[in-house]
Motif scaffolding. Structure first.
Motif, PDB file in Angstrom:
ATOM      1  N   PRO A  23       0.839  -1.189   0.000  1.00 48.83           N
ATOM      2  CA  PRO A  23       0.000   0.000   0.000  1.00 48.83           C
ATOM      3  C   PRO A  23       0.882   1.250   0.000  1.00 48.83           C
ATOM      4  O   PRO A  23       1.865   1.313   0.746  1.00 48.83           O
ATOM      5  N   VAL A  40      -0.796  -0.738  -4.242  1.00 46.87           N
ATOM      6  CA  VAL A  40      -2.127  -0.185  -4.038  1.00 46.87           C
ATOM      7  C   VAL A  40      -1.970   1.309  -3.792  1.00 46.87           C
ATOM      8  O   VAL A  40      -1.496   1.744  -2.742  1.00 46.87           O
ATOM      9  N   ASP A  60      -2.795   4.763  -2.787  1.00 49.09           N
ATOM     10  CA  ASP A  60      -3.685   5.494  -1.882  1.00 49.09           C
ATOM     11  C   ASP A  60      -3.150   6.911  -1.692  1.00 49.09           C
ATOM     12  O   ASP A  60      -3.269   7.493  -0.627  1.00 49.09           O
ATOM     13  N   ALA A  85      -6.603   2.304  -4.509  1.00 45.10           N
ATOM     14  CA  ALA A  85      -7.288   1.903  -3.280  1.00 45.10           C
ATOM     15  C   ALA A  85      -8.715   2.441  -3.315  1.00 45.10           C
ATOM     16  O   ALA A  85      -8.963   3.518  -3.838  1.00 45.10           O
ATOM     17  N   ALA A 138      -6.527  -0.513   1.876  1.00 43.54           N
ATOM     18  CA  ALA A 138      -5.616  -0.700   0.739  1.00 43.54           C
ATOM     19  C   ALA A 138      -5.074  -2.128   0.698  1.00 43.54           C
ATOM     20  O   ALA A 138      -5.025  -2.750  -0.371  1.00 43.54           O
ATOM     21  N   ALA A 182      -7.726  -4.433  -0.587  1.00 38.54           N
ATOM     22  CA  ALA A 182      -7.903  -4.274  -2.039  1.00 38.54           C
ATOM     23  C   ALA A 182      -6.829  -5.056  -2.787  1.00 38.54           C
ATOM     24  O   ALA A 182      -7.103  -5.704  -3.802  1.00 38.54           O
ATOM     25  N   GLY A 183      -5.601  -5.018  -2.295  1.00 36.67           N
ATOM     26  CA  GLY A 183      -4.528  -5.796  -2.904  1.00 36.67           C
ATOM     27  C   GLY A 183      -4.755  -7.280  -2.759  1.00 36.67           C
ATOM     28  O   GLY A 183      -4.534  -8.059  -3.691  1.00 36.67           O
TER      29      GLY A 183
END
Length: 145
Positions: A11, A40, A42, A60, A72, A75-76
């Protein structure tokens, strides 16, 4: 295309954007080459496309507050394809044999996760070695369900 051996989820928030290149590079220099890096984003800004086929950049989901990095990471995790997953903060990096070492250590016991020493930027802006405390099952946060 075969699934990667490991997915490393990174992230990247606005304060660590300038450090992300080293974290990504540390994934690519692993002795195990069948690994993907999932970056990710962000930062609130557009990140340029990945310079390597093993690097995927996703945005993200929108979130606020202290849990942004967790959002984040999740999401990954949703797009990770590896057998193993490692979360790597953008201000950290992996040594070249990290995946090899984690795998060997993980295979030696029946635990669900492995955790190791890591290098990170400290409050003075310098790289430092951090070691996790010994795991103590009795200290866990609450009952496991």
């Amino acid at each position: 295309m075969t699934a990667p051996y490991a997915s490393v989820i990174i992230p990247v928030g606005p304060y660590h954007r300038q450090l992300a290149a080293q974290a990504i590079g540390s994934v690519l220099w692993q002795t195990y080459k069948n690994v993907e890096a999932i970056v990710v984003n962000d930062t609130g800004e557009t990140m340029r496309s990945a310079p390597n086929a093993r690097v995927t950049i996703i945005d993200a989901p929108m979130s606020t507050g202290r849990r942004r990095s967790s959002v984040a990471r999740n999401a990954g995790l949703a797009v990770a394809r590896g057998t193993f997953v490692i979360f790597l903060d953008a201000d950290d990096y992996l040594l070249p044999t990290a995946l090899e070492t984690f795998t060997r250590g993980h295979a030696l016991h029946d635990a669900a996760y492995s955790y190791g020493h890591h290098y990170a930027v400290n409050r003075e802006g310098k790289w430092a070695l951090y070691q996790p405390p010994e795991y103590n099952r009795e200290k866990r946060a609450g009952p496991m369900s």
